[in-house]
Scaffold this motif. Structure first.
Motif, PDB file in Angstrom:
ATOM      1  N   ALA A 112      28.198  47.636  28.782  1.00 43.41           N
ATOM      2  CA  ALA A 112      27.944  47.140  27.688  1.00 43.41           C
ATOM      3  C   ALA A 112      29.856  46.765  27.593  1.00 43.41           C
ATOM      4  O   ALA A 112      30.381  46.295  26.775  1.00 43.41           O
ATOM      5  CB  ALA A 112      28.478  48.238  26.871  1.00 43.41           C
ATOM      6  N   LEU A 113      30.364  46.887  28.912  1.00 47.01           N
ATOM      7  CA  LEU A 113      31.783  46.336  28.339  1.00 47.01           C
ATOM      8  C   LEU A 113      32.121  44.588  28.777  1.00 47.01           C
ATOM      9  O   LEU A 113      31.093  44.375  29.978  1.00 47.01           O
ATOM     10  CB  LEU A 113      32.516  47.313  29.665  1.00 47.01           C
ATOM     11  CG  LEU A 113      32.954  48.290  29.455  1.00 47.01           C
ATOM     12  CD1 LEU A 113      33.307  49.791  29.946  1.00 47.01           C
ATOM     13  CD2 LEU A 113      32.565  48.674  28.042  1.00 47.01           C
ATOM     14  N   ASP A 114      33.051  43.679  28.113  1.00 46.79           N
ATOM     15  CA  ASP A 114      33.455  42.859  29.128  1.00 46.79           C
ATOM     16  C   ASP A 114      33.541  42.645  30.821  1.00 46.79           C
ATOM     17  O   ASP A 114      34.162  44.156  30.857  1.00 46.79           O
ATOM     18  CB  ASP A 114      34.568  41.914  27.966  1.00 46.79           C
ATOM     19  CG  ASP A 114      35.608  41.707  28.125  1.00 46.79           C
ATOM     20  OD1 ASP A 114      36.484  42.467  29.192  1.00 46.79           O
ATOM     21  OD2 ASP A 114      35.952  43.609  27.652  1.00 46.79           O
ATOM     22  N   ALA A 115      33.263  42.007  31.338  1.00 45.96           N
ATOM     23  CA  ALA A 115      33.638  41.290  32.508  1.00 45.96           C
ATOM     24  C   ALA A 115      35.115  41.686  33.233  1.00 45.96           C
ATOM     25  O   ALA A 115      35.437  42.843  33.936  1.00 45.96           O
ATOM     26  CB  ALA A 115      33.320  39.797  33.354  1.00 45.96           C
ATOM     27  N   GLN A 116      36.155  41.599  32.383  1.00 44.69           N
ATOM     28  CA  GLN A 116      37.580  41.671  32.273  1.00 44.69           C
ATOM     29  C   GLN A 116      37.801  43.550  31.989  1.00 44.69           C
ATOM     30  O   GLN A 116      38.440  44.516  33.527  1.00 44.69           O
ATOM     31  CB  GLN A 116      38.229  41.497  31.839  1.00 44.69           C
ATOM     32  CG  GLN A 116      39.967  41.044  32.883  1.00 44.69           C
ATOM     33  CD  GLN A 116      40.202  40.037  31.794  1.00 44.69           C
ATOM     34  OE1 GLN A 116      40.551  39.504  30.594  1.00 44.69           O
ATOM     35  NE2 GLN A 116      42.014  40.625  31.852  1.00 44.69           N
ATOM     36  N   THR A 117      37.339  43.709  31.094  1.00 43.17           N
ATOM     37  CA  THR A 117      37.278  45.723  31.233  1.00 43.17           C
ATOM     38  C   THR A 117      36.900  46.537  31.820  1.00 43.17           C
ATOM     39  O   THR A 117      37.084  47.345  32.982  1.00 43.17           O
ATOM     40  CB  THR A 117      37.198  46.208  29.947  1.00 43.17           C
ATOM     41  OG1 THR A 117      37.364  44.762  28.930  1.00 43.17           O
ATOM     42  CG2 THR A 117      37.548  47.252  29.343  1.00 43.17           C
ATOM     43  N   ARG A 118      35.346  46.029  32.555  1.00 48.35           N
ATOM     44  CA  ARG A 118      34.489  46.597  33.680  1.00 48.35           C
ATOM     45  C   ARG A 118      34.984  46.478  35.032  1.00 48.35           C
ATOM     46  O   ARG A 118      35.221  47.797  35.506  1.00 48.35           O
ATOM     47  CB  ARG A 118      33.444  45.722  33.789  1.00 48.35           C
ATOM     48  CG  ARG A 118      31.854  46.278  34.451  1.00 48.35           C
ATOM     49  CD  ARG A 118      31.032  44.882  33.995  1.00 48.35           C
ATOM     50  NE  ARG A 118      29.477  45.790  34.627  1.00 48.35           N
ATOM     51  CZ  ARG A 118      28.484  45.419  34.454  1.00 48.35           C
ATOM     52  NH1 ARG A 118      28.335  45.320  33.191  1.00 48.35           N
ATOM     53  NH2 ARG A 118      27.765  46.590  34.961  1.00 48.35           N
ATOM     54  N   GLN A 119      35.776  45.412  35.365  1.00 54.45           N
ATOM     55  CA  GLN A 119      36.560  45.289  36.872  1.00 54.45           C
ATOM     56  C   GLN A 119      37.636  46.194  36.487  1.00 54.45           C
ATOM     57  O   GLN A 119      37.971  47.536  37.574  1.00 54.45           O
ATOM     58  CB  GLN A 119      37.125  44.349  36.774  1.00 54.45           C
ATOM     59  CG  GLN A 119      37.106  43.699  38.116  1.00 54.45           C
ATOM     60  CD  GLN A 119      37.785  42.632  38.529  1.00 54.45           C
ATOM     61  OE1 GLN A 119      38.448  42.363  38.489  1.00 54.45           O
ATOM     62  NE2 GLN A 119      37.204  41.624  38.907  1.00 54.45           N
ATOM     63  N   GLY A 120      38.408  45.997  35.561  1.00 53.03           N
ATOM     64  CA  GLY A 120      39.370  47.442  35.121  1.00 53.03           C
ATOM     65  C   GLY A 120      38.836  48.956  35.526  1.00 53.03           C
ATOM     66  O   GLY A 120      39.714  50.165  36.095  1.00 53.03           O
ATOM     67  N   MET A 121      37.272  49.261  34.318  1.00 54.24           N
ATOM     68  CA  MET A 121      37.039  50.995  34.880  1.00 54.24           C
ATOM     69  C   MET A 121      36.309  51.426  35.820  1.00 54.24           C
ATOM     70  O   MET A 121      36.438  51.612  36.712  1.00 54.24           O
ATOM     71  CB  MET A 121      35.771  50.638  33.924  1.00 54.24           C
ATOM     72  CG  MET A 121      35.991  50.603  32.422  1.00 54.24           C
ATOM     73  SD  MET A 121      36.971  52.084  31.710  1.00 54.24           S
ATOM     74  CE  MET A 121      35.989  53.438  31.746  1.00 54.24           C
ATOM     75  N   GLN A 122      36.132  49.845  37.292  1.00 55.92           N
ATOM     76  CA  GLN A 122      35.474  49.466  38.390  1.00 55.92           C
ATOM     77  C   GLN A 122      36.948  50.511  38.887  1.00 55.92           C
ATOM     78  O   GLN A 122      36.481  51.456  39.664  1.00 55.92           O
ATOM     79  CB  GLN A 122      34.717  48.632  38.919  1.00 55.92           C
ATOM     80  CG  GLN A 122      33.884  48.676  38.211  1.00 55.92           C
ATOM     81  CD  GLN A 122      33.198  47.008  38.348  1.00 55.92           C
ATOM     82  OE1 GLN A 122      33.680  46.207  39.510  1.00 55.92           O
ATOM     83  NE2 GLN A 122      32.556  46.213  37.844  1.00 55.92           N
ATOM     84  N   MET A 123      37.826  50.132  39.386  1.00 60.02           N
ATOM     85  CA  MET A 123      39.710  50.178  39.994  1.00 60.02           C
ATOM     86  C   MET A 123      38.914  51.751  39.136  1.00 60.02           C
ATOM     87  O   MET A 123      39.983  52.560  40.047  1.00 60.02           O
ATOM     88  CB  MET A 123      39.994  49.668  39.330  1.00 60.02           C
ATOM     89  CG  MET A 123      40.054  47.610  39.860  1.00 60.02           C
ATOM     90  SD  MET A 123      39.541  48.170  41.947  1.00 60.02           S
ATOM     91  CE  MET A 123      38.172  47.878  41.914  1.00 60.02           C
TER      92      MET A 123
END
Ligand SMILES: Nc1ncnc2c1ncn2[C@@H]1O[C@H](COP(=O)(O)OP(=O)(O)OP(=O)(O)O)[C@@H](O)[C@H]1O
Length: 257
Positions: free
Chosen positions: A156-167
């Motif tokens: 449910a997260l936007d692409a940039q937040t999602r990438q931050g969460m993956q890291m």
């Protein structure tokens, strides 16, 4: 194990026979077309659903319901809105034999791990989606489960937040290894995070492919642009396409005859 749901509208076979094991320190992503039984598989491991035949074991013990050896993070933020961030994490530790002080400190330690210490007194409504998911991850990790089950946690997260969460998840997992089962629709996310990707065939789901992801760790933002990542992405895309094509062919055949 297998799983068939029986409801008033009929029977749905969600999982064909599945026989699989996961190592204690392995990060596995589960990919597959919509409705192939990914969440069902995770819910059975979590003990939220029972298999129709067969069984699940965690560290040699049969699963008969939810337990603290397994933590779960869902796509929809499942924090209690009336509790603060700190209280939400402490709630997960409520039944453990520890002093109030220790419970407080352990909750604070895990909030620190996901960079949410400064928001301990905030309520979930004051946080962004990414921040809420960080708290949900801290909560699931706080009781130190052997297995972490994640059902499209960043969906449910936007692409940039999602990438931050993956890291963030990569960093946390590389420091505190445990068995993770991570359901996602995102092939890049699956490759970037995992040691292993399982591709499920369309419903009733079975294991179609089981691929080792041999990209060195520690992984970081550079992993996203590596040639290895692109190679795995292409291979997985092909496997998923085959399933979607098969589903279309089956649907056309059904319509035709
Ligand atoms: N509680 C339930 N009762 C009846 N049928 C269910 C139930 N949960 C799931 N199903 C059915 O089982 C099948 C698999 O569902 P599941 O949610 O596991 O798939 P999924 O791969 O996680 O799908 P998606 O990617 O769309 O989230 C679907 O046909 C679904 O309708």
């Amino acid at each position: 194990m297998t799983k068939t749901y029986t409801t008033r509208s009929g029977r749905t076979q969600a999982l064909s026979p599945i026989n699989v094991s996961f190592r204690p320190d392995e990060f596995t992503a589960i990919l597959g077309t919509s409705g192939c039984g990914k969440s069902t598989l995770l819910h059975i491991v979590a003990g939220l659903e029972q298999p129709s035949t067969g069984h699940i074991e965690v560290n040699g013990t049969a699963v008969s319901g939810p337990g603290r050896d397994r933590g779960m993070v869902f796509q929809n933020y499942t924090l209690f809105p009336w509790l603060t961030v700190q209280q939400n994490v402490e709630f997960a530790l409520r039944d453990l034999p520890m002093s109030r002080r220790k419970r407080h400190d352990q909750a604070r330690e895990y909030l620190g791990l996901v960079g949410m210490e400064a928001f301990a007194a905030a309520h979930p409504s004051e946080l962004s989606g990414g921040m809420r998911q960080r708290v949900a991850i801290a909560r699931a990790l706080s009781y130190q489960p052997r297995v972490l089950l994640m059902d499209e946690p960043f969906g449910a997260l936007d692409a940039q937040t999602r990438q931050g969460m993956q890291m963030l998840l990569t960093r946390v997992w590389e420091e505190h290894r445990m068995s993770v089962l991570f359901v996602t629709h995102d092939i890049e996310e699956a490759v970037c995070l995992s040691d292993r990707v399982i591709v499920m065939s369309r419903r009733p789901g079975a294991i179609k492919a089981d691929l080792a992801i041999d990209i060195p760790r520690p992984r970081g933002i550079d992993t996203l642009t590596s040639a290895e990542l692109n190679g795995y992405k292409a291979e997985l895309l092909q496997l998923i396409r085959e399933e979607a094509d098969d589903a279309q062919t089956a649907a056309s055949a059904k319509r035709a005859g």
